[in-house]
Design a protein around this motif. Structure first.
Motif, mmCIF file in Angstrom:
data_model
loop_
_atom_site.group_PDB
_atom_site.id
_atom_site.type_symbol
_atom_site.label_atom_id
_atom_site.label_comp_id
_atom_site.label_asym_id
_atom_site.label_seq_id
_atom_site.Cartn_x
_atom_site.Cartn_y
_atom_site.Cartn_z
ATOM 1 N N GLU A 1 0.842 -1.185 0.000
ATOM 2 C CA GLU A 1 0.000 0.000 0.000
ATOM 3 C C GLU A 1 0.887 1.248 0.000
ATOM 4 N N PRO A 2 0.571 2.223 -0.852
ATOM 5 C CA PRO A 2 1.362 3.459 -0.831
ATOM 6 C C PRO A 2 1.104 4.224 0.461
ATOM 7 N N GLU A 3 2.130 4.904 0.926
ATOM 8 C CA GLU A 3 2.014 5.667 2.166
ATOM 9 C C GLU A 3 1.803 7.151 1.912
ATOM 10 N N SER A 4 1.892 7.562 0.661
ATOM 11 C CA SER A 4 1.681 8.975 0.339
ATOM 12 C C SER A 4 1.035 9.070 -1.030
ATOM 13 N N ILE A 5 0.496 10.233 -1.322
ATOM 14 C CA ILE A 5 -0.124 10.446 -2.630
ATOM 15 C C ILE A 5 0.934 10.364 -3.727
ATOM 16 N N ASP B 1 2.995 4.718 -8.549
ATOM 17 C CA ASP B 1 2.505 3.368 -8.836
ATOM 18 C C ASP B 1 1.572 3.375 -10.047
ATOM 19 N N CYS B 2 0.701 4.359 -10.110
ATOM 20 C CA CYS B 2 -0.240 4.441 -11.232
ATOM 21 C C CYS B 2 0.498 4.722 -12.540
ATOM 22 N N GLU C 1 3.556 8.353 -3.780
ATOM 23 C CA GLU C 1 3.791 6.939 -4.069
ATOM 24 C C GLU C 1 2.643 6.362 -4.887
ATOM 25 N N LEU C 2 1.425 6.769 -4.595
ATOM 26 C CA LEU C 2 0.269 6.292 -5.345
ATOM 27 C C LEU C 2 0.355 6.734 -6.807
ATOM 28 N N ILE C 3 0.716 7.992 -7.020
ATOM 29 C CA ILE C 3 0.856 8.503 -8.384
ATOM 30 C C ILE C 3 1.954 7.759 -9.117
#
Length: 55
Positions: free
Chosen positions: A5-9, A15-16, A11-13
């Protein structure tokens, strides 16, 4: 692409951004389907008839 799970926005971006284009392109998606026709019958009306009394 990470599997945790990403821990920050950020990291999420990131990953996407790593998702392959073949999985994100819309050319393989089916077109929208027409909605089924519907109508309000007496049963539906009866369910909400006294709604104002409860609100």
């Amino acid at each position: 692409m990470s599997t945790v799970e990403p821990e920050s926005i950020g990291e999420l971006i990131a990953d996407c951004a790593d998702i392959p284009p073949a999985l994100t392109s819309a050319h393989d998606l089916p077109g929208p389907r027409a909605a089924a026709p519907w109508s309000v019958d007496e049963k539906c009306v009866a369910q909400v008839e006294d709604l104002d009394a409860y609100v």
